[in-house]
Design a protein around this motif. Structure first.
Motif, mmCIF file in Angstrom:
data_model
loop_
_atom_site.group_PDB
_atom_site.id
_atom_site.type_symbol
_atom_site.label_atom_id
_atom_site.label_comp_id
_atom_site.label_asym_id
_atom_site.label_seq_id
_atom_site.Cartn_x
_atom_site.Cartn_y
_atom_site.Cartn_z
ATOM 1 N N TYR A 247 27.153 49.516 58.983
ATOM 2 C CA TYR A 247 25.944 49.946 59.697
ATOM 3 C C TYR A 247 25.864 49.354 61.106
ATOM 4 O O TYR A 247 24.772 49.231 61.658
ATOM 5 N N ARG A 248 26.998 49.026 61.690
ATOM 6 C CA ARG A 248 26.966 48.402 63.016
ATOM 7 C C ARG A 248 26.377 49.341 64.064
ATOM 8 O O ARG A 248 25.673 48.893 64.967
ATOM 9 N N ARG A 249 26.643 50.656 63.970
ATOM 10 C CA ARG A 249 26.084 51.590 64.959
ATOM 11 C C ARG A 249 24.571 51.653 64.862
ATOM 12 O O ARG A 249 23.878 51.741 65.892
ATOM 13 N N HIS A 250 24.054 51.611 63.653
ATOM 14 C CA HIS A 250 22.608 51.582 63.485
ATOM 15 C C HIS A 250 22.033 50.291 64.077
ATOM 16 O O HIS A 250 20.961 50.291 64.687
ATOM 17 N N ALA A 251 22.775 49.199 63.867
ATOM 18 C CA ALA A 251 22.329 47.911 64.406
ATOM 19 C C ALA A 251 22.303 47.946 65.930
ATOM 20 O O ALA A 251 21.403 47.370 66.554
ATOM 21 N N TYR A 252 23.269 48.631 66.541
ATOM 22 C CA TYR A 252 23.293 48.721 67.997
ATOM 23 C C TYR A 252 22.043 49.437 68.522
ATOM 24 O O TYR A 252 21.468 49.041 69.557
ATOM 25 N N ILE A 253 21.619 50.481 67.840
ATOM 26 C CA ILE A 253 20.410 51.204 68.249
ATOM 27 C C ILE A 253 19.192 50.292 68.157
ATOM 28 O O ILE A 253 18.337 50.260 69.064
ATOM 29 N N LEU A 276 24.044 43.885 75.599
ATOM 30 C CA LEU A 276 25.460 43.524 75.527
ATOM 31 C C LEU A 276 25.701 42.167 74.859
ATOM 32 O O LEU A 276 26.585 42.059 73.992
ATOM 33 N N PRO A 277 24.937 41.106 75.214
ATOM 34 C CA PRO A 277 25.127 39.845 74.477
ATOM 35 C C PRO A 277 24.781 39.982 72.998
ATOM 36 O O PRO A 277 25.441 39.371 72.149
ATOM 37 N N PHE A 278 23.744 40.780 72.669
ATOM 38 C CA PHE A 278 23.399 41.007 71.268
ATOM 39 C C PHE A 278 24.578 41.618 70.505
ATOM 40 O O PHE A 278 24.933 41.173 69.417
ATOM 41 N N ILE A 279 25.172 42.657 71.098
ATOM 42 C CA ILE A 279 26.282 43.348 70.444
ATOM 43 C C ILE A 279 27.483 42.413 70.313
ATOM 44 O O ILE A 279 28.161 42.388 69.273
ATOM 45 N N ALA A 280 27.748 41.630 71.366
ATOM 46 C CA ALA A 280 28.867 40.681 71.305
ATOM 47 C C ALA A 280 28.643 39.640 70.211
ATOM 48 O O ALA A 280 29.573 39.290 69.468
ATOM 49 N N LEU A 281 27.415 39.166 70.077
ATOM 50 C CA LEU A 281 27.100 38.191 69.032
ATOM 51 C C LEU A 281 27.200 38.820 67.646
ATOM 52 O O LEU A 281 27.635 38.169 66.686
#
Length: 294
Positions: A247-253, A276-281
């Motif tokens: 579910y990483r794509r959902h998390a990105y949204i 971007l820092p959120f996604i990297a983390l």
């Protein structure tokens, strides 16, 4: 005997509560006198990083001269009051010259008579709470130590918990530093460049401006705790690495929505800087879990 035990517990709680209130009050009172300097520091950290076209460097130099004159005036206040008054007057004139050279520098104003005082008061309360928080955590840990030790997860991984606490502090400081020293100055420079191009100067309420800086810094600091939160949820069995990866794509949204809430920028530029820092983390958390076999 039962009543004696209850009274003993109440007396102990009253004693601890008194100590907590005393430390909180002392921290708030002592820090109150420094809040004005802290507000000035925040203003300088944010505004002196602005890079307006044609901005004269002499403005900063004149401000330094004014500060030196004020310092000299304070030193001579008791020995020679007349010279001290002249230096103070000269310092004010130099400040006016600095403002005239930098007329597009945003201004911090107060809109109500008690706005600055209430801001300093609330900031001192926050500092008092920060000062007393280790004491509260110590009392809470000592009171719940026996119950926490009985939990398998706590009993088996005490060292890991200590490392997690220290890591949470480091991550918070990294996130707060990223927000305060990089993201916010970059964001302010971006919006002020746009305002400068159309000849508009900004006047901010001191309460709204400082609140925005502090809240954004705290929120970004807390957001950098994401790897620890995800790891903790996996260890508790609430979720798994495979589920988080799927579910990483959902998390990105969701992270983009959080970024939009933190930074009210309609251009999506700042949302991306926050996301971007959120996604990297998030991705780093998945890598760590994979390496540790979770």
């Amino acid at each position: 005997m039962a009543f004696e035990g209850i009274f003993s517990i109440i007396a102990e709680l009253k004693k601890k509560l008194f100590i907590i209130v005393a430390v909180f009050g002392a921290g708030a009172i002592v820090s109150f006198s420094y809040m004005g300097d802290l507000i000035k520091r925040i203003e300088n950290d944010m505004f002196w990083r602005l890079n307006f076209p044609g901005r004269p460097d002499a403005s900063k130099q004149l401000l330094d001269i004014s500060n030196n004159l004020t310092s000299m005036s304070n030193q001579l206040a008791y020995n020679n009051s007349i010279i001290a008054q002249n230096l103070s007057r000269l310092s004010g004139e130099v400040i006016n010259l600095s403002h005239n050279l930098n007329i597009y520098k945003p201004n911090i104003v107060f809109l109500t008579p008690m706005e600055v005082l209430m801001l300093e008061f609330k900031m001192s309360l926050i500092f008092g709470a920060l000062i007393v928080s280790p004491l509260i955590l110590f009392y809470a840990y000592r009171g719940l130590k026996s119950k926490l030790s009985s939990l398998p997860f706590i009993r088996e991984k005490k060292g890991l918990i200590v490392v997690a606490v220290l890591l949470s502090i480091v991550l918070f400081l990294i996130g707060a530093g990223y927000s305060y020293y990089f993201m916010l100055p970059f964001f302010l420079n971006f919006i002020y460049q746009d305002a400068y191009n159309i000849g508009v100067n900004a006047n901010f309420s001191v309460y709204e401006f400082i609140s925005f800086i502090v809240m954004t810094t705290v929120i970004l600091g807390a957001a950098f705790e994401l790897p620890l939160v995800l790891t903790f949820l996996v260890h508790l069995g609430i979720t798994s690495r495979k589920t988080l990866a799927y579910y990483r794509r959902h998390a990105y949204i969701v992270l983009l929505i959080i970024a939009a809430w933190v930074t009210p920028d309609p251009t999506m530029f700042m949302q991306i800087m926050v996301a971007l820092p959120f996604i990297a983390l998030y991705e780093a958390s998945l890598v760590v879990m994979k390496l540790t076999g979770k």
